[in-house]
Design a protein around this motif. Structure first.
Motif, short mmCIF file in Angstrom:
data_model
loop_
_atom_site.label_atom_id
_atom_site.label_comp_id
_atom_site.label_asym_id
_atom_site.label_seq_id
_atom_site.Cartn_x
_atom_site.Cartn_y
_atom_site.Cartn_z
N TRP A 172 9.19 87.25 -27.25
CA TRP A 172 10.30 88.34 -27.61
C TRP A 172 10.21 88.15 -29.30
CZ3 TRP A 172 14.70 88.52 -30.54
CH2 TRP A 172 15.53 89.88 -30.08
N LYS A 173 10.44 86.96 -29.71
CA LYS A 173 10.62 86.94 -31.22
C LYS A 173 9.33 87.37 -31.91
CE LYS A 173 11.14 83.48 -35.03
NZ LYS A 173 11.12 82.21 -35.65
N ASN A 174 8.29 87.39 -31.48
CA ASN A 174 7.06 87.97 -32.20
C ASN A 174 7.04 89.62 -32.38
OD1 ASN A 174 5.33 86.03 -33.13
ND2 ASN A 174 4.08 85.88 -31.27
N GLU A 175 7.70 90.10 -31.44
CA GLU A 175 8.04 91.51 -31.45
C GLU A 175 9.26 91.99 -32.06
OE1 GLU A 175 7.17 95.00 -28.15
OE2 GLU A 175 6.89 93.06 -27.65
N PHE A 176 10.33 91.21 -32.16
CA PHE A 176 11.80 91.82 -32.51
C PHE A 176 12.28 91.04 -33.49
CE2 PHE A 176 10.97 93.26 -27.87
CZ PHE A 176 11.02 94.60 -28.25
N SER A 177 11.89 90.06 -34.05
CA SER A 177 12.69 88.94 -34.84
C SER A 177 12.69 89.89 -36.19
CB SER A 177 11.90 87.59 -35.18
OG SER A 177 10.90 87.91 -35.98
N HIS A 178 13.51 89.16 -37.03
CA HIS A 178 13.85 89.80 -38.43
C HIS A 178 12.29 89.88 -39.25
CE1 HIS A 178 13.99 85.56 -38.11
NE2 HIS A 178 14.04 85.17 -39.30
N ARG A 179 11.53 88.70 -39.08
CA ARG A 179 10.24 88.80 -39.84
C ARG A 179 9.32 89.80 -39.00
NH1 ARG A 179 10.17 83.73 -39.26
NH2 ARG A 179 11.30 83.46 -41.26
N ALA A 180 9.35 90.07 -37.57
CA ALA A 180 8.62 90.86 -36.89
C ALA A 180 9.16 92.42 -37.49
CB ALA A 180 8.80 90.94 -35.41
N LYS A 181 10.36 92.67 -37.52
CA LYS A 181 10.62 94.01 -38.09
C LYS A 181 10.26 94.27 -39.60
CE LYS A 181 14.41 94.22 -34.73
NZ LYS A 181 15.87 93.94 -34.91
N ALA A 182 10.23 93.42 -40.15
CA ALA A 182 9.98 93.49 -41.89
C ALA A 182 8.24 93.86 -41.70
CB ALA A 182 10.26 92.33 -42.54
N ALA A 183 7.65 92.94 -40.95
CA ALA A 183 6.08 92.98 -40.91
C ALA A 183 5.88 94.48 -40.41
CB ALA A 183 5.62 91.83 -40.31
N GLN A 184 6.72 95.00 -39.40
CA GLN A 184 6.08 96.21 -38.72
C GLN A 184 6.28 97.20 -39.84
OE1 GLN A 184 8.64 96.07 -35.51
NE2 GLN A 184 7.29 94.46 -34.30
N ALA A 185 7.56 97.15 -40.48
CA ALA A 185 7.75 98.09 -41.67
C ALA A 185 6.58 98.11 -42.82
CB ALA A 185 9.00 97.99 -42.36
N ALA A 186 6.34 96.86 -43.27
CA ALA A 186 5.07 96.71 -44.00
C ALA A 186 3.73 97.30 -43.68
CB ALA A 186 4.82 95.33 -44.29
N LEU A 187 3.52 97.13 -42.15
CA LEU A 187 2.23 97.64 -41.55
C LEU A 187 2.15 99.12 -41.82
CD1 LEU A 187 1.62 95.11 -38.79
CD2 LEU A 187 0.12 95.41 -40.80
N GLU A 188 3.33 99.67 -41.35
CA GLU A 188 3.44 101.03 -41.35
C GLU A 188 3.04 101.68 -42.58
OE1 GLU A 188 4.23 104.24 -38.78
OE2 GLU A 188 4.29 102.12 -38.26
N PHE A 189 3.90 101.16 -43.88
CA PHE A 189 3.55 101.70 -45.13
C PHE A 189 1.99 101.40 -45.63
CE2 PHE A 189 3.15 100.48 -49.47
CZ PHE A 189 3.70 101.41 -50.18
N PHE A 190 1.49 100.42 -45.30
CA PHE A 190 0.29 100.11 -45.72
C PHE A 190 -1.00 101.07 -45.01
CE2 PHE A 190 2.14 96.06 -47.77
CZ PHE A 190 1.78 96.47 -48.95
N LYS A 191 -0.51 101.21 -43.78
CA LYS A 191 -1.32 102.04 -42.66
C LYS A 191 -1.38 103.40 -43.51
CE LYS A 191 -1.77 103.73 -38.35
NZ LYS A 191 -1.37 105.27 -38.39
N GLU A 192 0.01 103.98 -43.87
CA GLU A 192 0.07 105.29 -44.47
C GLU A 192 -0.64 105.63 -45.71
OE1 GLU A 192 4.20 106.77 -44.64
OE2 GLU A 192 4.38 106.62 -42.49
N SER A 193 -0.53 104.45 -46.52
CA SER A 193 -0.91 104.55 -47.82
C SER A 193 -2.55 104.55 -47.89
CB SER A 193 -0.60 103.48 -48.85
OG SER A 193 -0.94 102.22 -48.62
N VAL A 194 -3.29 103.84 -46.83
CA VAL A 194 -4.64 103.65 -46.55
C VAL A 194 -5.07 105.20 -46.20
CG1 VAL A 194 -6.58 102.84 -45.10
CG2 VAL A 194 -4.82 101.23 -46.07
N ASP A 195 -4.06 105.62 -45.11
CA ASP A 195 -4.50 107.06 -44.48
C ASP A 195 -4.57 108.21 -45.68
OD1 ASP A 195 -4.90 106.08 -42.18
OD2 ASP A 195 -2.93 106.67 -41.33
N LYS A 196 -3.43 108.13 -46.48
CA LYS A 196 -3.52 109.10 -47.66
C LYS A 196 -4.70 109.04 -48.73
CE LYS A 196 1.38 109.59 -48.22
NZ LYS A 196 2.54 108.82 -48.76
#
Ligand code: IMP
Length: 201
Positions: A172-196
């Motif tokens: 559960w921690k791997n998916e929903f922790s503070h660190r996981a949520k920050a990492a998911q936001a970062a991944l979303e951002f870097f994925k979008e910038s690569v796509d652009k």
């Protein structure tokens, strides 16, 4: 794949980051852990201080996090000082017990949250921050053997409402922790910038 030097001496955090960024960002351990004074008064300031120190030393894009436990009724302890709480007790099990004692003896509210701020320092002109939080309460005993730090006394808010601590909830921690949520936001951002960038070519 973008690669970053991870600025932390905390092996538990390093392991969590490896799993969180698996197959999406390359995270390399720094050759040496730097002694960095965390003099900031916010998670953002401290994450920046650490990432900048690694960038300036190794001259490659660096990633650092600053994280901590915020007990809402005790705003002046823990928080950005979480690692320095009860310095006379080097063992985290004892720090956890001390916090429980403090809450019991003062009858304070037990609502708490973990915060994680990630700083990706690509260059002095290109610095990105991402934040994640997880809400919960401080339990009455240490539970579980997984995780690290204050995990055994932190009961995250979950639908199951079974009183399990983060130290009993590794998956559960791997998916929903503070660190996981920050990492998911970062991944979303870097994925979008690569796509652009791809769409421009
Ligand atoms: P930092 O290394 O300066 O970011 O300090 C983090 C502090 O918060 C340490 O005391 C950790 O034990 C605590 N902490 C941060 N994240 C977690 C977590 O995921 N579980 C348990 N304790 C954590």
């Amino acid at each position: 794949m973008k690669s970053f030097l991870l600025g932390t001496g905390n092996a538990h955090k390093a392991q969590e980051f490896k799993e969180l960024f698996f197959q999406t960002l390359t995270i390399n351990a720094a050759p040496r852990t730097l002694e960095v004074d965390e003099t900031g008064s916010t998670f953002i300031e401290n994450a920046l201080i650490k990432a900048k120190a690694y960038f300036e030393t190794y001259k490659v894009p660096a990633l650092a996090d600053d994280s901590g436990l915020v007990v809402e009724s005790l705003p002046n302890i823990l928080g950005v000082h979480s690692a320095r709480f009860a310095p006379e007790l080097p063992d985290y099990a004892d720090k956890c017990l001390k916090l429980i004692e403090l809450l019991n003896s003062t009858n304070k509210d037990r609502n708490a949250h973990f915060v994680c701020v990630l700083c990706f320092y690509l260059s002095p002109e290109e610095i990105y921050f991402f934040e994640g939080r997880v809400q919960g309460t401080i339990g009455n005993e240490l539970r579980g053997t997984k995780g690290f730090g204050y995990d055994p006394i932190f009961i995250p808010e979950r639908r199951e409402n079974d009183g399990k601590s983060l130290a009993e909830l590794a998956e559960w921690k791997n998916e929903f922790s503070h660190r996981a949520k920050a990492a998911q936001a970062a991944l979303e951002f870097f994925k979008e910038s690569v796509d652009k960038t791809r769409n421009k070519t």
